[in-house]
Design a protein around this motif. Sequence first.
Motif, PDB file in Angstrom:
ATOM      1  N   GLU A   1     -19.246  54.267  49.166  1.00 36.27           N
ATOM      2  CA  GLU A   1     -19.732  55.717  48.625  1.00 36.27           C
ATOM      3  C   GLU A   1     -19.504  55.817  47.405  1.00 36.27           C
ATOM      4  O   GLU A   1     -20.297  56.780  46.483  1.00 36.27           O
ATOM      5  N   LEU A   2     -18.565  55.111  46.694  1.00 31.77           N
ATOM      6  CA  LEU A   2     -18.473  55.536  45.377  1.00 31.77           C
ATOM      7  C   LEU A   2     -18.426  54.217  44.450  1.00 31.77           C
ATOM      8  O   LEU A   2     -18.291  54.389  43.243  1.00 31.77           O
ATOM      9  N   GLY A   3     -18.715  52.824  45.149  1.00 28.35           N
ATOM     10  CA  GLY A   3     -18.748  51.784  44.254  1.00 28.35           C
ATOM     11  C   GLY A   3     -17.655  51.372  43.699  1.00 28.35           C
ATOM     12  O   GLY A   3     -17.588  50.555  42.531  1.00 28.35           O
ATOM     13  N   ILE A   4     -16.442  51.498  44.138  1.00 26.30           N
ATOM     14  CA  ILE A   4     -15.189  50.933  43.645  1.00 26.30           C
ATOM     15  C   ILE A   4     -14.964  49.512  44.155  1.00 26.30           C
ATOM     16  O   ILE A   4     -15.027  49.016  45.174  1.00 26.30           O
TER      17      ILE A   4
ATOM     18  N   HIS B   1      -8.295  43.991  49.171  1.00 24.74           N
ATOM     19  CA  HIS B   1      -9.207  44.294  50.159  1.00 24.74           C
ATOM     20  C   HIS B   1     -10.275  45.446  49.454  1.00 24.74           C
ATOM     21  O   HIS B   1      -9.581  46.491  49.163  1.00 24.74           O
ATOM     22  N   ASP B   2     -11.487  45.683  49.776  1.00 19.90           N
ATOM     23  CA  ASP B   2     -12.152  46.746  49.407  1.00 19.90           C
ATOM     24  C   ASP B   2     -12.536  47.585  50.467  1.00 19.90           C
ATOM     25  O   ASP B   2     -13.045  47.242  51.531  1.00 19.90           O
ATOM     26  N   SER B   3     -11.808  48.850  50.470  1.00 22.90           N
ATOM     27  CA  SER B   3     -11.834  49.816  51.438  1.00 22.90           C
ATOM     28  C   SER B   3     -13.481  50.630  51.841  1.00 22.90           C
ATOM     29  O   SER B   3     -14.084  50.242  50.588  1.00 22.90           O
ATOM     30  N   CYS B   4     -13.683  50.799  52.858  1.00 25.81           N
ATOM     31  CA  CYS B   4     -15.155  50.857  53.198  1.00 25.81           C
ATOM     32  C   CYS B   4     -15.676  52.217  52.279  1.00 25.81           C
ATOM     33  O   CYS B   4     -16.725  52.001  51.688  1.00 25.81           O
TER      34      CYS B   4
ATOM     35  N   SER C   1      -7.330  57.494  46.716  1.00 23.22           N
ATOM     36  CA  SER C   1      -8.011  57.193  47.965  1.00 23.22           C
ATOM     37  C   SER C   1      -9.540  57.179  47.718  1.00 23.22           C
ATOM     38  O   SER C   1     -10.036  58.307  47.524  1.00 23.22           O
ATOM     39  N   GLY C   2     -10.035  55.934  48.032  1.00 21.29           N
ATOM     40  CA  GLY C   2     -11.348  56.225  47.983  1.00 21.29           C
ATOM     41  C   GLY C   2     -12.156  56.954  49.266  1.00 21.29           C
ATOM     42  O   GLY C   2     -13.404  57.854  49.128  1.00 21.29           O
ATOM     43  N   SER C   3     -11.559  57.041  50.235  1.00 19.81           N
ATOM     44  CA  SER C   3     -12.112  57.963  51.345  1.00 19.81           C
ATOM     45  C   SER C   3     -11.945  59.483  51.134  1.00 19.81           C
ATOM     46  O   SER C   3     -12.963  60.192  51.466  1.00 19.81           O
TER      47      SER C   3
ATOM     48  N   ALA D   1     -11.469  60.873  48.362  1.00 20.09           N
ATOM     49  CA  ALA D   1     -12.401  61.102  46.933  1.00 20.09           C
ATOM     50  C   ALA D   1     -13.843  61.048  47.539  1.00 20.09           C
ATOM     51  O   ALA D   1     -14.635  62.115  47.016  1.00 20.09           O
ATOM     52  N   GLY D   2     -14.214  60.237  48.297  1.00 20.43           N
ATOM     53  CA  GLY D   2     -15.439  60.255  48.800  1.00 20.43           C
ATOM     54  C   GLY D   2     -15.966  61.523  49.510  1.00 20.43           C
ATOM     55  O   GLY D   2     -17.056  62.114  49.401  1.00 20.43           O
ATOM     56  N   THR D   3     -14.841  62.250  50.086  1.00 22.40           N
ATOM     57  CA  THR D   3     -15.186  63.182  51.149  1.00 22.40           C
ATOM     58  C   THR D   3     -15.522  64.460  50.090  1.00 22.40           C
ATOM     59  O   THR D   3     -16.240  65.027  50.341  1.00 22.40           O
ATOM     60  N   ILE D   4     -14.559  64.627  49.106  1.00 22.09           N
ATOM     61  CA  ILE D   4     -14.949  65.501  48.290  1.00 22.09           C
ATOM     62  C   ILE D   4     -16.227  65.355  47.282  1.00 22.09           C
ATOM     63  O   ILE D   4     -16.892  66.547  47.205  1.00 22.09           O
ATOM     64  N   ARG D   5     -16.335  64.425  46.784  1.00 23.79           N
ATOM     65  CA  ARG D   5     -17.358  64.002  45.739  1.00 23.79           C
ATOM     66  C   ARG D   5     -18.844  63.765  46.574  1.00 23.79           C
ATOM     67  O   ARG D   5     -19.959  64.332  46.067  1.00 23.79           O
ATOM     68  N   CYS D   6     -18.850  63.299  47.703  1.00 25.73           N
ATOM     69  CA  CYS D   6     -20.141  63.067  48.594  1.00 25.73           C
ATOM     70  C   CYS D   6     -20.388  64.049  49.747  1.00 25.73           C
ATOM     71  O   CYS D   6     -21.492  64.381  49.821  1.00 25.73           O
TER      72      CYS D   6
END
Length: 255
Positions: free
Chosen positions: A149-152, A141-144, A82-84, A86-91
């Motif tokens: 946040e992660l460039g996926i 679909h590219d999730s926000c 999940s990008g969201s 992963a973004g929470t933990i990473r960013c």
Amino acid sequence: MSPPAPPRVALFVTCLVDLMRPRVGFAALRALEAAGCDVVVPEGQTCCGQPALNSGDRAHAIAIARRTIALLEPYAHIVVPSGSCAGTIRCHYPELFEADPDWGPRAAAVAARTFEIMAYLDEVCGWRPEGIALAASAAYHDSCSGLRELGIKAQPRRLLAAVKGLEMKPLQGAETCCGFGGTFCVKYPAISNAIVEEKAKAIEASGADLLLAGDLGCLMNMAGKLNRRGSAIRAFHALEMIAGMGEGPAIGEEA
């Protein structure tokens, strides 16, 4: 000389995958093991704290983040489907603890070892699925959060290109929000519904058989709208395709 041991990877499953679509977790495990990883699913993992963080409940977000950091610290890498999340933990974890002399360095260390899973498979492992075939067409679909946040973006498409017979169709507005936005769809349902209505029309106009993405929340939102519109397009997490699990029930079709 013996070959080096495979990296010990922690799979952070996410709440939605655990509760709503466990198939994505099994697809993640299958793909990571095929890429040569030693995969561990840490017991005791819960939510990453994103809903609390997005709702302004900083105290509970910090409490959840501390627990999650302590749980994930022993592992060389942490991967998340999940990008969201992963973004929470990473960013956002480092931001939560930027003024904390004890937890700040710990948050930063875990963040640096955390990856969205398709980026990890593509960029870190250099892996491509082998022997996977599916005669279908798909729109992506590219999730926000994953995108911004992660460039996926290119990573999942490179992995999907290795699935024999899968034709990728262009999707107008692929980078446009689907209207889910976590708690946004609950707080502003009319706006959310209007956004996903436009997204569903674009997906249908693509001519694709399948809708793919890397975040289950977005997929559930779009799959629900497509179903209410009577569309035959079926939605899957992209991991299910690259792990050879594209023949099973689509999102919303589970018994």
